[in-house]
Design a protein around this motif. Structure first.
Motif, mmCIF file in Angstrom:
data_model
loop_
_atom_site.group_PDB
_atom_site.id
_atom_site.type_symbol
_atom_site.label_atom_id
_atom_site.label_comp_id
_atom_site.label_asym_id
_atom_site.label_seq_id
_atom_site.Cartn_x
_atom_site.Cartn_y
_atom_site.Cartn_z
ATOM 1 N N ILE A 16 0.955 -1.177 0.224
ATOM 2 C CA ILE A 16 -0.049 -0.213 0.016
ATOM 3 C C ILE A 16 0.768 1.326 0.124
ATOM 4 N N SER A 17 1.995 1.245 0.810
ATOM 5 C CA SER A 17 2.814 2.463 0.684
ATOM 6 C C SER A 17 3.602 2.673 -0.629
ATOM 7 N N LYS A 20 1.124 4.320 -2.635
ATOM 8 C CA LYS A 20 1.139 5.870 -2.375
ATOM 9 C C LYS A 20 2.564 6.550 -2.891
ATOM 10 N N LYS A 21 3.535 5.892 -2.790
ATOM 11 C CA LYS A 21 4.818 6.648 -3.227
ATOM 12 C C LYS A 21 4.737 6.714 -4.578
ATOM 13 N N HIS A 23 2.045 7.508 -6.248
ATOM 14 C CA HIS A 23 1.248 8.197 -6.654
ATOM 15 C C HIS A 23 0.181 7.728 -7.690
ATOM 16 N N THR A 25 -3.706 6.742 -8.412
ATOM 17 C CA THR A 25 -4.822 7.064 -7.676
ATOM 18 C C THR A 25 -5.908 6.336 -8.524
ATOM 19 N N TRP A 28 -6.392 1.476 -8.424
ATOM 20 C CA TRP A 28 -5.513 1.063 -7.041
ATOM 21 C C TRP A 28 -5.522 -0.340 -7.127
#
Length: 158
Positions: A16-17, A20-21, A23, A25, A28
């Protein structure tokens, strides 16, 4: 609980990180799935004498996601969306009524490209409807569209 389920539970925060790292969106779930596949591959390919498992997983997941991002960027460079403006360029009022213009356009296309052109532009069907009728994925129909538009742009409308 299976051994992979335990691995997933352990490395879920890292995946998950990573998403996010990078980017991400949109899509997912797709990237989470890519992370899980990379985790599974890492668990199969890991060799203890070459380093720690966590760093191996990190690199495997990271590069799997980056590779997918690169493929998407490359693919999007060649895809194009069919907009009202593009339809107007392809078939404006002056050209659509010329004798044989549709036949001329269809002549250079493959059968599948013709199915997209007729279904989407002339009959106004959605890509999903065309895909269901033909028994293929929406992505396949989009590829028909991309190739058809390339051919149509190359033609000279006289």
């Amino acid at each position: 609980m299976s051994s992979f389920a335990k691995l997933e539970k352990t490395y879920r925060p890292m995946i998950i990180s990573m998403i996010k790292k990078l980017h991400v969106t949109k899509e997912w779930d797709e990237y989470y799935q890519i992370g899980l596949i990379a985790l599974w591959e890492a668990s199969c390919q890991f060799e203890k004498e070459k380093g720690s498992f966590s760093s191996f997983v990190y690199k495997k997941v990271y590069w799997a996601m980056v590779s997918h991002l690169r493929r998407q960027c490359h693919r999007k460079k060649w895809e194009c969306a069919l907009t009202d403006g593009l339809i107007h360029i392809l078939f404006d009022d002056r050209t659509i009524y010329k004798e044989g213009i549709v036949e001329q356009a269809l002549k250079s296309l493959t059968e599948r490209q013709k199915k997209w052109l007729i279904g989407y532009i002339i009959e106004g069907k959605s890509l999903k409807a065309i895909a269901e009728e033909e028994g293929v994925t929406v992505g396949t129909v989009k590829q028909w569209r991309v190739e058809a538009l390339k051919k149509l742009r190359k033609q000279r409308w006289e």
